[in-house]
Design a protein around this motif. Structure first.
Motif, PDB file in Angstrom:
ATOM      1  N   ALA A 159      -0.142   8.116  -4.294  1.00 54.44           N
ATOM      2  CA  ALA A 159       1.296   8.292  -4.095  1.00 54.44           C
ATOM      3  C   ALA A 159       1.585   9.306  -3.001  1.00 54.44           C
ATOM      4  CB  ALA A 159       1.942   8.731  -5.408  1.00 54.44           C
ATOM      5  N   SER A 160       0.669  10.247  -2.792  1.00 52.67           N
ATOM      6  CA  SER A 160       0.899  11.326  -1.833  1.00 52.67           C
ATOM      7  C   SER A 160       0.524  10.957  -0.402  1.00 52.67           C
ATOM      8  CB  SER A 160       0.097  12.564  -2.256  1.00 52.67           C
ATOM      9  OG  SER A 160      -1.300  12.275  -2.258  1.00 52.67           O
TER      10      SER A 160
ATOM     11  N   GLN B  38       4.761  11.662  -7.780  1.00 55.01           N
ATOM     12  CA  GLN B  38       5.920  10.796  -7.559  1.00 55.01           C
ATOM     13  C   GLN B  38       5.535   9.341  -7.853  1.00 55.01           C
ATOM     14  OE1 GLN B  38       7.140  10.731  -3.374  1.00 55.01           O
ATOM     15  NE2 GLN B  38       5.022  11.088  -2.764  1.00 55.01           N
TER      16      GLN B  38
ATOM     17  N   LYS C  24       8.148   6.506  -4.233  1.00 55.00           N
ATOM     18  CA  LYS C  24       7.986   7.729  -3.421  1.00 55.00           C
ATOM     19  C   LYS C  24       9.318   8.474  -3.284  1.00 55.00           C
ATOM     20  CE  LYS C  24       3.767   6.471  -1.107  1.00 55.00           C
ATOM     21  NZ  LYS C  24       2.888   6.724   0.031  1.00 55.00           N
TER      22      LYS C  24
ATOM     23  N   TYR D 142       9.203  11.928  -1.433  1.00 58.98           N
ATOM     24  CA  TYR D 142       9.215  11.829   0.035  1.00 58.98           C
ATOM     25  C   TYR D 142      10.562  11.308   0.540  1.00 58.98           C
ATOM     26  CZ  TYR D 142       4.153  12.700   0.472  1.00 58.98           C
ATOM     27  OH  TYR D 142       2.892  13.271   0.464  1.00 58.98           O
ATOM     28  N   GLU D 143      11.184  10.393  -0.223  1.00 59.24           N
ATOM     29  CA  GLU D 143      12.495   9.876   0.166  1.00 59.24           C
ATOM     30  C   GLU D 143      13.521  11.010   0.245  1.00 59.24           C
ATOM     31  OE1 GLU D 143      15.645   7.067   0.916  1.00 59.24           O
ATOM     32  OE2 GLU D 143      13.482   6.670   0.836  1.00 59.24           O
TER      33      GLU D 143
ATOM     34  N   LEU E 285       0.440   9.968   3.286  1.00 61.16           N
ATOM     35  CA  LEU E 285       1.378   9.884   4.400  1.00 61.16           C
ATOM     36  C   LEU E 285       0.581  10.012   5.685  1.00 61.16           C
ATOM     37  CD1 LEU E 285       3.449  13.157   4.973  1.00 61.16           C
ATOM     38  CD2 LEU E 285       1.403  13.089   3.561  1.00 61.16           C
TER      39      LEU E 285
ATOM     40  N   HIS F 244       5.245   3.390   5.617  1.00 57.48           N
ATOM     41  CA  HIS F 244       4.701   4.692   5.264  1.00 57.48           C
ATOM     42  C   HIS F 244       5.595   5.822   5.762  1.00 57.48           C
ATOM     43  CE1 HIS F 244       0.802   3.278   3.771  1.00 57.48           C
ATOM     44  NE2 HIS F 244       0.854   2.387   4.728  1.00 57.48           N
ATOM     45  N   TYR F 245       5.600   6.921   5.006  1.00 55.63           N
ATOM     46  CA  TYR F 245       6.240   8.144   5.483  1.00 55.63           C
ATOM     47  C   TYR F 245       5.327   8.812   6.495  1.00 55.63           C
ATOM     48  CZ  TYR F 245       9.870   7.554   2.067  1.00 55.63           C
ATOM     49  OH  TYR F 245      10.947   7.044   1.365  1.00 55.63           O
TER      50      TYR F 245
ATOM     51  N   ALA G  52       4.245  15.598  -4.712  1.00 54.54           N
ATOM     52  CA  ALA G  52       3.820  14.453  -3.898  1.00 54.54           C
ATOM     53  C   ALA G  52       2.851  13.563  -4.664  1.00 54.54           C
ATOM     54  CB  ALA G  52       3.183  14.941  -2.605  1.00 54.54           C
TER      55      ALA G  52
END
Length: 546
Positions: A96-97, A44, A48, A51-52, A99, A144-145, A41
């Motif tokens: 990047a991580s 990435q 992302k 996460y994708e 969420l 956002h995720y 995470a």
């Protein structure tokens, strides 16, 4: 199922082929959740991709930390995997991580989502709290995720170092004077449309009680509270009455939603000459005027020191205000007003929701051509933010002072009662009552001297074709006071003016017109057993009676 895989607002979905419905063949067991790998995470790329690859799958996040503030008003709890505590600030790259945990799964299907009851999957977590074993589908929305915790399977929240309730402000001491800027977020009266339905009596009562708690308990009853997003004077007066010991000031502006700026002034503080700047001036704001919410100025006298406070709510940063061009025009106009006040010998405090970050051009413009200094850099470094948005802590609210007040600044900070906390959904809790943190300025003028509370106003009038200057001085003290009124057209003395009564004098100029000017009122009396003197000036406008 037959269809086309496509992205819709960033969410991967299958668009079914028209006329070919999928067939249900049975019920499969829910697969075991995929454990989010912290290293993958964090490493990435900006796309992302990790996460994708997990999108729409059941996932578990073993441990994460809130570094973007507490759960926000949309029920989003922004976290980063792991236990590192490090605030995410505007102007820095988002991790990047990053969420969010989203409360939508337990929200039901409310008629009005803006006024829905607390979701059963709302995560009550504050800044730097840890969230452990969050499990749910990984969705994507609003850039956002988002992991969607499920009813009956909520994660565990481990309390971090941020104390609840907020205790970061001490009451002022002798010789100190506190001014606060506070965007109170849609303080509307009963029956007015807000978030797709009229404000109910219960909603109004709760908003008022929570604002009162914020001002009274969390902010320790400042001497002056400059407020933004208030519907009218009546509701501000109601809040003042609930607090007790405050007087409300507000003048209507041009905003299509009728949100205005105003003041709550503590009893005993001498103020005068409440006026707007550029209310009818044409300009770039949505109303076609220079400002939808015109700056509201007020002259203050404290311990023999005189200064002007200017309360502002610049054009919104969203929509047509995203470029910052209009806010820059507003800043230039305001800077010119400040420069004129400085030329006249006054010190100035500019404050409010300026809807611009500290590093953007409008803040630089305010400090060019005046002696204004933005106090943002003097706030404790770890608390230099007034709002949070899309996972970042940011500053839209500012306080600037002219150089004659520099030495009087004892402390400046943001009180993070909005950003750092989740909503406890308590009807009398000042935390999270708004979406901006109050900006808190504490001034020190040495040993406190008693002051005579007085309200002074001056007006220009035409009588029988001649110009007159009318002056009113009201005794706001509990005992009798004396007034000495001075102008370029003469002077008048009043003795033993009773509590609540006024001294009034209309000075004949013996001219057809008169230029703008000011009068001075010296009030004398006994306050707290001590002899007290307060000097207040009030401006009057030019007038032509021809």
């Amino acid at each position: 199922m037959t269809g086309q895989v496509k992205e819709k607002f960033g969410l991967t979905e299958i668009a079914e082929q028209i006329g070919q419905e999928p067939t249900k063949t049975g019920t499969a067991a829910v697969p075991a959740p995929v454990v989010i790998d912290q290293t993958r995470a964090e490493t990435q790329g900006a796309d992302k991709a990790y996460y994708e690859s997990l999108e729409n799958m059941l996932v578990t996040l073993p441990v994460s930390t809130l570094n973007s503030g507490g759960t926000n008003k949309f029920g989003e709890t922004f976290v980063t995997p792991g236990t590192t505590r490090d605030r995410i600030l505007e102007g820095e790259p988002l991790p990047a991580s990053l969420l969010a945990l989203d409360a939508d799964a337990g929200a039901g299907n409310p008629v009005n989502p803006h006024k829905a009851p607390k979701s059963s999957t709302y995560v009550t977590a504050d800044l730097f709290d840890e969230v452990r074993n969050a499990t749910g589908p990984l969705a994507f929305s609003f850039g956002h995720y988002k992991l969607m915790p499920q009813p009956g399977a909520m994660p565990t929240v481990v309390k971090g170092p941020i104390a609840y309730p907020y205790n970061g402000l001490a009451a002022t001491t002798a010789g100190q004077f506190r001014v606060v800027s506070f965007n109170v977020l849609n303080y509307f009266p009963v029956g007015v449309e807000l978030d797709l339905s009229p404000v109910s009596q219960a909603e109004y009562n709760e908003k008022k009680a929570r604002l009162a708690d914020a001002i009274d308990d969390l902010l320790k009853r400042p001497d002056i509270v400059a407020v933004q997003e208030v519907y009218n004077l009546a509701v501000l007066q109601d809040l003042a009455a609930t607090l007790g010991g405050y007087t409300a000031y507000l003048q209507e502006g041009n905003d299509s939603r009728s949100i205005d700026v105003g003041y709550l002034v503590k009893d005993g503080v001498s103020v005068a000459n409440v006026r707007q700047f550029d209310r009818t001036t044409a300009g770039c704001d949505d109303s076609g005027r220079a400002y939808d919410r015109p700056p509201l100025a007020i002259d203050v006298t404290v311990a023999g020191e005189q200064f002007t406070i200017v309360n502002n709510h610049f054009k919104s940063k969203g929509g047509s205000g995203a470029s910052g061009a209009c806010q820059l025009q507003q800043a230039n106009r305001l800077r010119d007003q400040v420069a004129a006040l400085e030329t006249a010998g006054r010190e100035v405090i500019v404050l409010g929701d300026l809807n611009q970050f500290e590093f953007e051009p409008p803040l630089a413009a305010l400090q060019t051509g005046s002696s204004l200094t933005n106090l943002w850099g003097s706030a404790p470094a770890e608390f230099r933010y007034s709002s949070h948005y899309q996972g970042a802590l940011q500053t839209l609210d500012h306080v600037l002072v002219t150089d004659g007040l520099d030495d009087a600044v004892a402390d400046f900070r943001y009180a993070p009662i909005s950003t750092d906390y989740a909503d406890r959904y308590l009807t009398n809790d000042g935390h999270k009552v708004a979406d901006h943190n109050p900006a808190v300025l504490t001034l020190s003028f040495g040993a406190a001297q008693p002051e005579v509370p007085v309200t002074v106003s001056a007006q220009s009038r035409c009588i029988a074709g001649k110009a007159y200057v009318a002056v009113s001085a009201r005794n706001d003290h509990t005992g009798p006071v004396g007034f000495e009124v001075e102008s370029v057209f003469g002077a008048k003395s009043f003795t033993d003016v009773a509590a609540g009564a006024s001294g009034y004098q209309s000075f004949a100029t013996r001219q057809v017109s008169v230029a703008a000017g000011s009068v001075t009122v010296t009030a004398t009396g006994t306050v707290g057993g001590q002899a007290a003197t307060t000097v207040v000036t009030a401006d009057y406008p030019a007038i032509n009676c021809a």
